[in-house]
Structure formats: structure tokens, C-alpha cells
Write an enzyme that holds these catalytic residues in place. Sequence first.
Site, mmCIF file in Angstrom:
data_model
loop_
_atom_site.group_PDB
_atom_site.id
_atom_site.type_symbol
_atom_site.label_atom_id
_atom_site.label_comp_id
_atom_site.label_asym_id
_atom_site.label_seq_id
_atom_site.Cartn_x
_atom_site.Cartn_y
_atom_site.Cartn_z
ATOM 1 N N HIS A 313 0.863 -1.190 0.000
ATOM 2 C CA HIS A 313 0.000 0.000 0.000
ATOM 3 C C HIS A 313 0.894 1.233 0.000
ATOM 4 C CE1 HIS A 313 -3.141 2.820 1.167
ATOM 5 N NE2 HIS A 313 -3.985 1.888 0.781
ATOM 6 N N ASP A 370 -7.984 -5.349 0.051
ATOM 7 C CA ASP A 370 -8.467 -6.184 -1.072
ATOM 8 C C ASP A 370 -8.127 -7.657 -0.906
ATOM 9 O OD1 ASP A 370 -7.550 -3.344 -2.665
ATOM 10 O OD2 ASP A 370 -9.573 -4.143 -2.908
HETATM 11 C C1 SDX Z 1 -6.190 0.125 -2.825
HETATM 12 O O1 SDX Z 1 -4.431 4.600 -1.983
HETATM 13 C C2 SDX Z 1 -5.344 3.987 -1.358
HETATM 14 O O2 SDX Z 1 -5.740 4.345 -0.269
HETATM 15 C C3 SDX Z 1 -5.938 2.802 -2.098
HETATM 16 C C4 SDX Z 1 -6.939 1.965 -1.342
HETATM 17 C C5 SDX Z 1 -8.210 2.736 -1.072
HETATM 18 O O3 SDX Z 1 -8.940 2.346 -0.151
HETATM 19 O O4 SDX Z 1 -8.522 3.652 -1.878
HETATM 20 O O5 SDX Z 1 -6.400 1.559 -0.106
HETATM 21 C C6 SDX Z 1 -7.345 0.741 -2.144
HETATM 22 O O6 SDX Z 1 -5.920 0.480 -3.935
HETATM 23 C C7 SDX Z 1 -5.365 -0.876 -2.079
HETATM 24 C C8 SDX Z 1 -4.134 -1.374 -2.909
HETATM 25 C C9 SDX Z 1 -4.636 -2.461 -3.845
HETATM 26 N N1 SDX Z 1 -3.586 -2.820 -4.820
HETATM 27 C C10 SDX Z 1 -2.958 -3.987 -4.776
HETATM 28 O O7 SDX Z 1 -3.120 -4.827 -3.881
HETATM 29 C C11 SDX Z 1 -2.036 -4.238 -5.956
HETATM 30 C C12 SDX Z 1 -0.673 -4.771 -5.447
HETATM 31 N N2 SDX Z 1 0.003 -3.710 -4.745
HETATM 32 C C13 SDX Z 1 1.011 -2.926 -5.501
HETATM 33 O O8 SDX Z 1 0.610 -2.656 -6.812
HETATM 34 C C14 SDX Z 1 1.496 -1.722 -4.700
HETATM 35 O O9 SDX Z 1 1.753 -2.160 -3.431
HETATM 36 C C15 SDX Z 1 0.638 -0.484 -4.613
HETATM 37 C C16 SDX Z 1 0.240 0.026 -5.948
HETATM 38 C C17 SDX Z 1 -0.580 -0.748 -3.802
HETATM 39 C C18 SDX Z 1 1.464 0.601 -3.901
HETATM 40 O O10 SDX Z 1 2.515 0.902 -4.734
HETATM 41 P P1 SDX Z 1 3.594 2.021 -4.313
HETATM 42 O O11 SDX Z 1 3.260 2.734 -3.074
HETATM 43 O O12 SDX Z 1 3.878 2.848 -5.516
HETATM 44 O O13 SDX Z 1 4.786 1.125 -3.875
HETATM 45 P P2 SDX Z 1 5.991 0.815 -4.795
HETATM 46 O O14 SDX Z 1 5.475 0.332 -6.110
HETATM 47 O O15 SDX Z 1 6.900 1.992 -4.771
HETATM 48 O O16 SDX Z 1 6.630 -0.437 -4.023
HETATM 49 C C19 SDX Z 1 7.710 -0.290 -3.138
HETATM 50 C C20 SDX Z 1 8.496 -1.600 -3.322
HETATM 51 C C21 SDX Z 1 8.923 -1.847 -4.766
HETATM 52 O O17 SDX Z 1 10.082 -2.650 -4.710
HETATM 53 P P3 SDX Z 1 11.545 -1.908 -4.811
HETATM 54 O O18 SDX Z 1 11.534 -1.074 -6.090
HETATM 55 O O19 SDX Z 1 11.656 -1.050 -3.565
HETATM 56 O O20 SDX Z 1 12.542 -3.056 -4.837
HETATM 57 O O21 SDX Z 1 7.659 -2.711 -2.967
HETATM 58 C C22 SDX Z 1 7.467 -3.548 -4.122
HETATM 59 C C23 SDX Z 1 7.818 -2.706 -5.336
HETATM 60 O O22 SDX Z 1 8.265 -3.511 -6.404
HETATM 61 N N3 SDX Z 1 6.068 -3.942 -4.121
HETATM 62 C C24 SDX Z 1 5.628 -5.181 -4.370
HETATM 63 C C25 SDX Z 1 4.228 -5.128 -4.203
HETATM 64 N N4 SDX Z 1 3.868 -3.883 -3.881
HETATM 65 C C26 SDX Z 1 5.004 -3.159 -3.835
HETATM 66 N N5 SDX Z 1 6.274 -6.324 -4.725
HETATM 67 C C27 SDX Z 1 5.494 -7.419 -4.920
HETATM 68 N N6 SDX Z 1 4.149 -7.448 -4.762
HETATM 69 C C28 SDX Z 1 3.486 -6.325 -4.406
HETATM 70 N N7 SDX Z 1 2.146 -6.346 -4.252
#
Ligand code: SDX
Length: 435
Positions: A313, A370
Amino acid sequence: MSDASKAAPHSVTLTTQDGKSVVMPVKSGTLGPDVIDIRKLYAELDEFTYDPGFTSTASCESKITYIDGDQGVLLHRGYPIDQLAEKSTFLEVCYLLLDGELPNEEQYKEFKRSITYHTMVHEQLQFFLRGFRRDAHPMAVLCGMVGALSAFYHDSTDIYDPVQRTIASHRLIAKLPTMAAMAHKYSVGQPILYPRNDLSYAENFLYMTFAVPSEEWVSNPVLTRAMDRIFILHADHEQNASTSTVRLAGSSGANPFACIAAGIASLWGPAHGGANEAVLAMLGQIGSKDHINEYIKRAKDKNDSFRLMGFGHRVYKNYDPRAQVMRATCHEVLRELGIKDPLLDLAMELERIALEDEYFVERKLYPNVDFYSGIILRAMGFPIAMFTVLFAVARTVGWIAQWKEMIEDPDQKIGRPRQLYTGAAKRDYVLPSKR
Ligand code: SDX
């Protein structure tokens, strides 16, 4: 984190390499980080800030929802989400988000009456619905139908009239469940059912979705309570992608129906509200506990686009407090229905392994709202394609509350970000014969 009672007004000074500097005031909120007010930065330094994804940018001032991602705290007008999920109802949370205070009995009765008597949609809307193919994704149908509402309800599109803003707000909160159920019935070829004024909000939605005219529909209080709680958990969440979309659309003066349709479009993305549908698809793809480690490995591989859906998140770097309530509700619903869902067992094992894995621990990637919602909704009989539709039904009140706050904000102006331009410098046109 600042404490407004202690923080003295202060400022920061930014100095560029060529010696120009600007003093910018720092503002403190009730809770959460202070903000540096950079509004005069460009005028004084001729430079922009740069923050793709707005990871360090406060886009507005708001009194609606507060999230402390490190502590796993979510407050709606100061009330913790776990208390609201346990003690309140979705309609009462709607009133709280819109008004700022919990309603007394008279206020709640009036609000409930208004919502109840706005649940029907214009009879012509069913012909708009029939323009879609039966196999259209219900999010596409919902996005289209909500955008079309401005063509049916012209009398509540003047956003500068507070009375019209209230009527439009109530219409949207009341009609979203009706339209969501219509989209579902249309996709399964069953007759559309009209809303019933004798049922509660969540019960009415379950009725319109699952009842059929050929037999009496029997309400299940455990499922009704679970549905109402799921709506509460998804009601609002600060300045997430879809809420920011609604605010930006609304900042141009667009009508509320168009703004909510824009929010639905943004929510549909798998990185946002589409994640609940993607979690089920992911669990189906993993298939069994034996394959978990292979997929965990893929989720860590930068060259692999696979992500562990339902994990991570932007704000929560601790357990999403909604996920904890959702987890308990998941077990409650499966117990009530007597369902032993292998996908839940798989989800629990995946959660256990991921929470022990260095990669996820280091990046503070916890299950989010989710991760469990899809399993509950599947158990309740919703098709996977309806999962994000339910998220949109619940989030409509949050979008509306944030839209209303933006319209009523004296500092409000049209949103128009700038950019770091790295394209071609000025050059003259070249005739095709010279290229
Ligand atoms: C919702 O914003 C809100 O409040 C949203 C929400 C709401 O109520 O409105 O809470 C609802 O959207 C919840 C989130 C649902 N999405 C998912 O579950 C999809 C999977 N999650 C990822 O896509 C991700 O975690 C996000 C999009 C939710 C957040 O992305 P960020 O904040 O941009 O984090 P990031 O991509 O910068 O990640 C930081 C690190 C990265 O690795 P490094 O580059 O540091 O090595 O964490 C890794 C990412 O690759 N990472 C993951 C991951 N999520 C982040 N690696 C594997 N699996 C994941 N799910």
C-alpha cells in the site's frame, strides 16, 4: 508528526545553487506530518517541485479521513474504522462523512428517508443499459450509467447551489446499489428488480442482486451485516487515486455525476480498486500451496511483472486496519455459509509465508483491504467481475464527501499540475520531401 497544540508557526528556506532563496511557511494539521506551503515557489524561484505519483505531496486540506500508515490507523472524522465497523452502519457512516458529525436519531431518520426515496432510477435508464452487450464488464456498465445520470437529473447539476449538491449527493449514494444490481442482473439474463423501501441499504442491495421474481427472497442477517460492514470498510480513504481523480475532475466545475464516473474509471485499475478481482485471479493462478514459493519468487523478480495482488500500500507500512476486520468477517461468512473455501486456506498460507519473507518484511508489504474481500464476496455469491463494482458502490460516499469539501473550500481552484519537460527543443517543420 506534529501536534498542533504545541507547534509554533514556522517556515523553511529553500536556496538554489545560484543563491536565490525563498522562505516558505510550514502549516500544521491536527494530526500527521506538517506541510511546506510551496504555492509561491514558482513565482519566486521560477522552479517547480517534482513528485511523480505524489508520494510527498499534500494536494489539499481535508477534515474527512486521516490515515497513519506506520501505525495502521484509519479515522473517519476522528472515529477509528474498527469501532465504526463494529458499532455503526454504512448509512450512519455516510452521514458522518458528509456532515462531519454522527447523526442524532432525528437526523438519521431524515437522512435514511431521503436515501431510501432516491433509490429508484429513471425508467429510461434500463434502455441505456440494454445498449451494452450482455458480457460487458459491469465496471464498464456502471461507469457509463453513472456518467449518463447527468442526462437524467439536470435539476441537480448546479454545483454552486448547496441544495442541488445535497440532492445530487443523495441521488448518487442511493442509486449506485440499484445500478450495480441492474448491471449484474443484465449480465446473467435475469429480470431487474426494483428497490424496496422496507429494506435497509445493504439488505436492499442483496435483494436486488440475488432475488428472483419466481420465489420469495429470504434475507440472511449475517450476510446483510457482512455486506454493510464491507461497505463501511471501503467508504473513504483520504486522497487515493480515484478520490484525487474525482477532486481534479470536480475542480473544473464538472457536474457530480461526471466526477463520480471518473472516479469509477480510476478505481477500476488493478493497482487500485481492481485489486480485489485480481487477488482471486492470482489465487486461482497459484492454484495450490505447493506453488506459493514459486509465485513469491516471481513477485520479487524485477523482470517479472507479477505482483502479489492484495499486498502493499502506498500509505500503510503496517497492517491495513481494514484488512484485519475483513479477515474476521471472512471467517464469519464462511462459517455461516458452511463453506470450506480452499482459496481461503491458500490465502492464509500465502499471507503467512509472505509476512515471514525478508523481501516483504523489508518493504513493509502487508495484506491490504483487497486481500480478503474477494474471498468473502465470492462466498456470498458475487461473480468476480462484480467485486470492484461493490468497491465503487461503497466508495461513492467518500468521493462525494471529498468532492463537496473541495467545492466548499475557499482556496479551491482548478487543478493544473506542471511538468519537467525533457522533449525536443524548438525546431522548424521539415517538408516530407526533405525527411
Ligand atoms: C487500494 O491509496 C489507497 O488508499 C488505495 C486503497 C483505497 O482504499 O482507496 O487503499 C485501495 O488500492 C489498495 C491497494 C490495492 N492494490 C494492490 O493490492 C495491488 C498490489 N500492490 C502494488 O501494486 C502496490 O503495493 C501499490 C500500488 C498498492 C502501492 O505501490 P507504491 O506505493 O507505488 O509502492 P511501490 O510500487 O513503490 O513499491 C515499493 C516496493 C517496490 O520494490 P523496490 O523497487 O523497492 O525493490 O515494494 C514492491 C515494489 O516492487 N512492491 C511489491 C508489491 N507492492 C510493492 N512487490 C510485490 N508485490 C506487491 N504487491
